[in-house]
Motif scaffolding. Structure first.
Motif, mmCIF file in Angstrom:
data_model
loop_
_atom_site.group_PDB
_atom_site.id
_atom_site.type_symbol
_atom_site.label_atom_id
_atom_site.label_comp_id
_atom_site.label_asym_id
_atom_site.label_seq_id
_atom_site.Cartn_x
_atom_site.Cartn_y
_atom_site.Cartn_z
ATOM 1 N N VAL A 299 0.855 -1.193 0.000
ATOM 2 C CA VAL A 299 0.000 0.000 0.000
ATOM 3 C C VAL A 299 0.885 1.235 0.000
ATOM 4 O O VAL A 299 2.076 1.180 0.323
ATOM 5 C CB VAL A 299 -0.939 0.027 1.229
ATOM 6 C CG1 VAL A 299 -1.922 -1.121 1.172
ATOM 7 C CG2 VAL A 299 -0.136 -0.009 2.531
ATOM 8 N N LEU A 300 0.292 2.355 -0.373
ATOM 9 C CA LEU A 300 0.971 3.643 -0.323
ATOM 10 C C LEU A 300 0.424 4.425 0.860
ATOM 11 O O LEU A 300 -0.792 4.610 0.973
ATOM 12 C CB LEU A 300 0.752 4.429 -1.612
ATOM 13 C CG LEU A 300 1.248 3.790 -2.905
ATOM 14 C CD1 LEU A 300 0.959 4.707 -4.085
ATOM 15 C CD2 LEU A 300 2.732 3.472 -2.832
ATOM 16 N N ILE A 301 1.303 4.859 1.747
ATOM 17 C CA ILE A 301 0.874 5.651 2.890
ATOM 18 C C ILE A 301 1.498 7.033 2.786
ATOM 19 O O ILE A 301 2.536 7.225 2.146
ATOM 20 C CB ILE A 301 1.251 4.985 4.231
ATOM 21 C CG1 ILE A 301 2.772 4.949 4.420
ATOM 22 C CG2 ILE A 301 0.666 3.593 4.322
ATOM 23 C CD1 ILE A 301 3.195 4.475 5.801
ATOM 24 N N ASP A 302 0.861 7.996 3.419
ATOM 25 C CA ASP A 302 1.332 9.371 3.353
ATOM 26 C C ASP A 302 1.202 10.015 4.735
ATOM 27 O O ASP A 302 0.305 9.680 5.508
ATOM 28 C CB ASP A 302 0.514 10.163 2.331
ATOM 29 C CG ASP A 302 1.043 11.580 2.150
ATOM 30 O OD1 ASP A 302 2.146 11.717 1.601
ATOM 31 O OD2 ASP A 302 0.366 12.528 2.591
ATOM 32 N N GLY A 303 2.117 10.930 5.012
ATOM 33 C CA GLY A 303 2.034 11.698 6.251
ATOM 34 C C GLY A 303 2.709 11.069 7.441
ATOM 35 O O GLY A 303 2.501 11.520 8.572
ATOM 36 N N ALA A 304 3.541 10.046 7.230
ATOM 37 C CA ALA A 304 4.176 9.364 8.359
ATOM 38 C C ALA A 304 5.419 10.115 8.823
ATOM 39 O O ALA A 304 6.136 10.737 8.027
ATOM 40 C CB ALA A 304 4.552 7.941 7.974
ATOM 41 N N TYR A 305 5.668 10.071 10.116
ATOM 42 C CA TYR A 305 6.949 10.501 10.655
ATOM 43 C C TYR A 305 7.918 9.321 10.532
ATOM 44 O O TYR A 305 7.524 8.166 10.736
ATOM 45 C CB TYR A 305 6.835 10.902 12.118
ATOM 46 C CG TYR A 305 6.137 12.222 12.347
ATOM 47 C CD1 TYR A 305 6.859 13.414 12.361
ATOM 48 C CD2 TYR A 305 4.768 12.296 12.546
ATOM 49 C CE1 TYR A 305 6.234 14.638 12.577
ATOM 50 C CE2 TYR A 305 4.125 13.506 12.762
ATOM 51 C CZ TYR A 305 4.869 14.681 12.776
ATOM 52 O OH TYR A 305 4.242 15.873 12.980
ATOM 53 N N ALA A 306 9.170 9.616 10.216
ATOM 54 C CA ALA A 306 10.130 8.528 10.031
ATOM 55 C C ALA A 306 11.524 8.976 10.429
ATOM 56 O O ALA A 306 11.854 10.173 10.383
ATOM 57 C CB ALA A 306 10.120 8.043 8.582
ATOM 58 N N MET B 293 11.376 14.063 14.910
ATOM 59 C CA MET B 293 11.300 13.347 13.632
ATOM 60 C C MET B 293 10.748 14.254 12.546
ATOM 61 O O MET B 293 10.022 15.208 12.820
ATOM 62 C CB MET B 293 10.417 12.102 13.753
ATOM 63 C CG MET B 293 11.030 10.960 14.505
ATOM 64 S SD MET B 293 10.021 9.464 14.389
ATOM 65 C CE MET B 293 11.004 8.319 15.365
ATOM 66 N N SER B 294 11.082 13.915 11.322
ATOM 67 C CA SER B 294 10.569 14.626 10.160
ATOM 68 C C SER B 294 9.571 13.738 9.428
ATOM 69 O O SER B 294 9.671 12.511 9.472
ATOM 70 C CB SER B 294 11.714 14.998 9.209
ATOM 71 O OG SER B 294 12.670 15.786 9.861
ATOM 72 N N ARG B 295 8.627 14.373 8.754
ATOM 73 C CA ARG B 295 7.667 13.609 7.954
ATOM 74 C C ARG B 295 8.322 13.148 6.659
ATOM 75 O O ARG B 295 9.230 13.791 6.132
ATOM 76 C CB ARG B 295 6.440 14.453 7.628
ATOM 77 C CG ARG B 295 5.501 14.677 8.802
ATOM 78 C CD ARG B 295 4.230 15.362 8.332
ATOM 79 N NE ARG B 295 3.332 15.679 9.419
ATOM 80 C CZ ARG B 295 2.379 14.873 9.879
ATOM 81 N NH1 ARG B 295 2.217 13.687 9.321
ATOM 82 N NH2 ARG B 295 1.593 15.247 10.865
ATOM 83 N N VAL B 296 7.836 12.035 6.166
ATOM 84 C CA VAL B 296 8.281 11.523 4.879
ATOM 85 C C VAL B 296 7.088 11.562 3.934
ATOM 86 O O VAL B 296 5.931 11.448 4.371
ATOM 87 C CB VAL B 296 8.841 10.085 5.017
ATOM 88 C CG1 VAL B 296 7.757 9.118 5.436
ATOM 89 C CG2 VAL B 296 9.492 9.613 3.732
ATOM 90 N N GLY B 297 7.340 11.768 2.661
ATOM 91 C CA GLY B 297 6.250 11.832 1.685
ATOM 92 C C GLY B 297 5.635 10.470 1.430
ATOM 93 O O GLY B 297 5.745 9.552 2.236
#
Length: 700
Positions: free
Chosen positions: A457-464, A685-689
């Motif tokens: 799946v494609l997820i968006d808005g996660a901190y990583a 943490m920073s968000r990842v696209g």
């Protein structure tokens, strides 16, 4: 990351936080694992002490003396032998200034995950994101072929279709006079008669009725019940699905709506052996109930109804009767199925998330045919309002994912990716969590924006945050200054001046100047002799802030050794995680505080640590993760070393971090394990696209 195409060997790689390039994954390992057989797709290196050398020298002598008890005579003697050499070494090291405190990176934040998804989704959530390149010229597509891409474009959005729910069946068996029936189109019959076409539904399984002669019994049952109840027709699958293959395929997926419109449903059973004294009606009913499509048929029958079971070679006058409310006793999963029946009877209303979760669990305990891989999702589809277009090439997961995204179900998929399966081979549809947490206890923090190939799946808005495996690094820290530390630092850094002034005064001569010079030299000598203690005093003490790192290594070490390799000495900074993973152990101290314990204090975990040394390819191994921001250490199991921690949700006051390995060939992050991290880590943490995520990676 940098949108460059390149081929690499079949080894593990990671995305460098520095510039996003693919780099070979080197994993520091404990000595016993480093010396074992090289049975991994990543490269190993031994663990190095990366604390500042001047601290290592100071602690070389001071660690000889125990901190929790009085030193013994031989320990004091050994410290005395080491003291002078360590003082000389510290004096020499002071000639070359080094940054003892470590480097401040990213303004104190974790290293980010340098990832960007460049491809198209298999099924986009928004129709605007469908493939737009010339399909005839498209090359190097993923799993989805050109024909499937064209089908997706033609339907505008395979995830959000207009729900097609027929109000009535297309064909019914209409009664004739006092005997007989004829199969007719319902719309034509209604035009001629201007009345409602009420009908009975006859449910059966093809295992009981295989021949045309067998199916005559189904018509007998339908006609008998229809005349007895005053219905004008009956519906039976062997005759009312249509005459063409396309009609039959279309109507199969609409059986749930046919059940909804029926006045009554009855069940026909028969012993396939053909013996008059064969299996009992109860046994035959159990066989009927094992089929996946029979579950929605029972759930969607009219409420508060009684269901008759007609058995071949037995009289129609006294059929077995079971009320719908009690029908769960027929199934092996009665305790779970009862919740669904209560929901559709209106006595116990489930949320949309509970409904889908429980229904999926029930469906997967039943047998299904091999018509399409997504049959389970298509059976579940009949219980929901919105129904995606049937895509024959969909896998079971893809069919369920499209169904889930098309309906309002409280972010089921977003919650599903957050769980930690109880076993590595647990199927995705068994939503059991190692912490025994239900899906509705998890609050997702990401959005699934599409479905990708190979059950991802494609997820968006996660901190990583990236995990550093190749080596530890000096950790920058913040300590509150004090007058004592200030004067000690002043005298220690001015030691060269004390020597220079003392030598100059002695060389000038004169009793007074020589005495004063001797005082300066004595002070300098005392500072040098006290230098091991001074170094520890200057660079130890309470930490008020630290550079955020995620360090990892393969295997297990005691926490004292880990801290010595990072901070130079065991100063009690690091603590075992109390409840961050299933291997965590905690106890209450004398003040009732929750204190993390060494996970190997659990014999089962200790055995896992020993077994992991010689683990084979694909088997679970033991890895250790050190979080220098929260100063916690966690041991966890995984088949591969994860290169990043991706925060995907929250539960129980903790963040769920997916520890993901990276398949560079498909640009996919795969969930290897899940940790529970403190919520404060989000501040660093920073968000990842948009990120492609898989729940289970293929075998090594």
């Amino acid at each position: 990351m940098m949108q460059r195409a390149k081929d690499f060997p079949s080894e593990d790689y990671y995305l460098s936080p520095f510039d996003g390039h693919l780099a070979k994954l080197f994993v520091q390992s404990t000595q016993e694992i480093y010396d074992a057989n090289p049975n991994s797709t990543w490269r190993r290196t031994f663990i190095r002490n990366r604390s500042p050398l001047i601290l290592q020298v100071a602690n070389w002598v001071l660690n000889t003396l125990p901190r929790d008890r009085e030193a013994k005579g031989e320990e004091i003697a050994m410290a005395g032998l080491k003291w002078v050499p360590s003082c000389i070494a510290i004096l020499l090291l002071m000639i070359y200034p080094v940054q003892v405190a470590g480097e401040v990176r990213n303004n104190g934040r974790y290293d980010g995950l340098a990832y960007k998804f460049w491809s198209y989704p298999y099924h986009a959530r928004n129709a605007q994101e469908d493939r737009t390149e010339s399909l005839g010229q498209a090359t190097n597509l993923l799993q989805s072929n050109v024909a499937l891409a064209q089908q997706s474009r033609n339907t505008k959005s395979a995830l959000n279709p207009i729900a097609e729910r027929p109000i009535e069946p297309k064909y019914l068996c209409f009664l004739l006079g006092k005997q007989g029936m004829e199969i007719r189109e319902v719309s034509q019959w209604r035009k001629e008669n201007s009345i409602e076409a009420t009908y009975i539904l006859v449910s059966y399984t093809s295992e009981h009725f295989k021949t045309n002669e067998d199916k005559f019994f189904l018509h007998d049952v339908g006609e008998h019940v229809a005349r007895a109840t005053g219905a004008r027709a009956y519906w039976v699958g062997c005759s009312c699905l249509g005459s063409t293959d396309q009609e039959q395929e279309d109507n199969v997926w609409r059986i749930s709506d046919i059940v909804r419109g029926a006045q009554k449903m009855v069940i026909a059973v028969s012993d396939p052996s053909g013996k008059e004294q064969g299996s009992s009606d109860t046994t035959l009913l159990h066989q009927w109930g094992t089929r996946v499509w029979t579950l929605p048929e029972i759930l969607l029958t009219p409420t508060n109804s009684d269901i008759q079971i007609y058995s071949r070679n037995k009289s129609f006058n006294s059929p077995m009767t079971i009320s719908k409310r009690k029908f769960a006793t027929v199934w092996g999963d009665a305790s779970i199925a009862r919740e669904l029946i209560d929901h559709y009877e209106g006595s116990l209303v489930l949320s949309s998330l509970e409904l889908v979760t429980i229904a999926l669990k029930c469906l997967h305990t039943r047998q299904k045919g091999s018509y399409l891989p997504g049959d389970m999702a298509y059976a579940l589809m009949g219980l929901l309002r919105r129904r995606p277009t049937i895509v024959p090439s969909d896998t079971a997961f893809q069919a369920f994912a499209r169904l889930s995204l098309a309906n309002e179900n409280d972010l089921l998929l977003e919650r599903l990716i957050c769980i930690l399966p109880k076993t590595p081979d647990q199927p995705w549809y068994e939503m059991d969590d190692q912490w025994n947490v239900s899906l509705w206890d998890i609050l997702p923090s990401t959005q699934i924006c599409g479905i990708a190939d190979n059950d991802t799946v494609l997820i968006d808005g996660a901190y990583a945050a990236a995990i550093r495996w190749k080596a530890f690094a000096p950790v920058a820290s913040l300590r509150r200054d004090s007058w004592g530390r200030f004067f000690i630092r002043y005298f220690f850094r001015s030691i060269s001046y004390w020597f220079i002034i003392g030598i100059a005064l002695v060389s000038v001569g004169g009793t007074a100047l020589t005495a004063l010079g001797a005082i300066f030299l004595t002070i300098a000598l005392l500072i040098v002799l006290a230098s091991p203690y001074i170094i520890r005093k200057l660079y130890t003490g309470k930490l008020w802030g630290t550079q955020a790192w995620l360090f990892g290594f393969e295997g297990y070490m005691d926490i004292s050794t880990i801290e010595q390799h990072i901070f130079g000495a065991d100063m009690g900074h690091l603590k075992w995680s109390t409840n961050g993973n299933p291997l965590s152990v905690h106890t209450a101290n004398e003040y009732g505080e929750c204190i993390g314990q060494d996970p190997t204090s659990n014999p089962a975990t200790a055995e896992k640590v020993r077994a992991a040394v010689n683990a084979q390819m694909g088997e679970q191994r033991i890895f250790t993760l050190i979080d220098t921001y929260t100063l916690t250490v966690s041991c966890f199991e995984a088949a591969r070393p994860p290169i990043a921690a991706v925060i995907s949700g929250a539960e129980g006051g903790m963040q769920r971090a997916l520890l993901c390995s990276y398949d560079w060939s498909t640009q996919t992050l795969y969930r290897e394990s899940v940790l529970r991290m403190e919520t404060t880590v989000l501040d660093q943490m920073s968000r990842v696209g948009r990120l492609r995520l898989g729940l289970k990676r293929g075998a090594l």
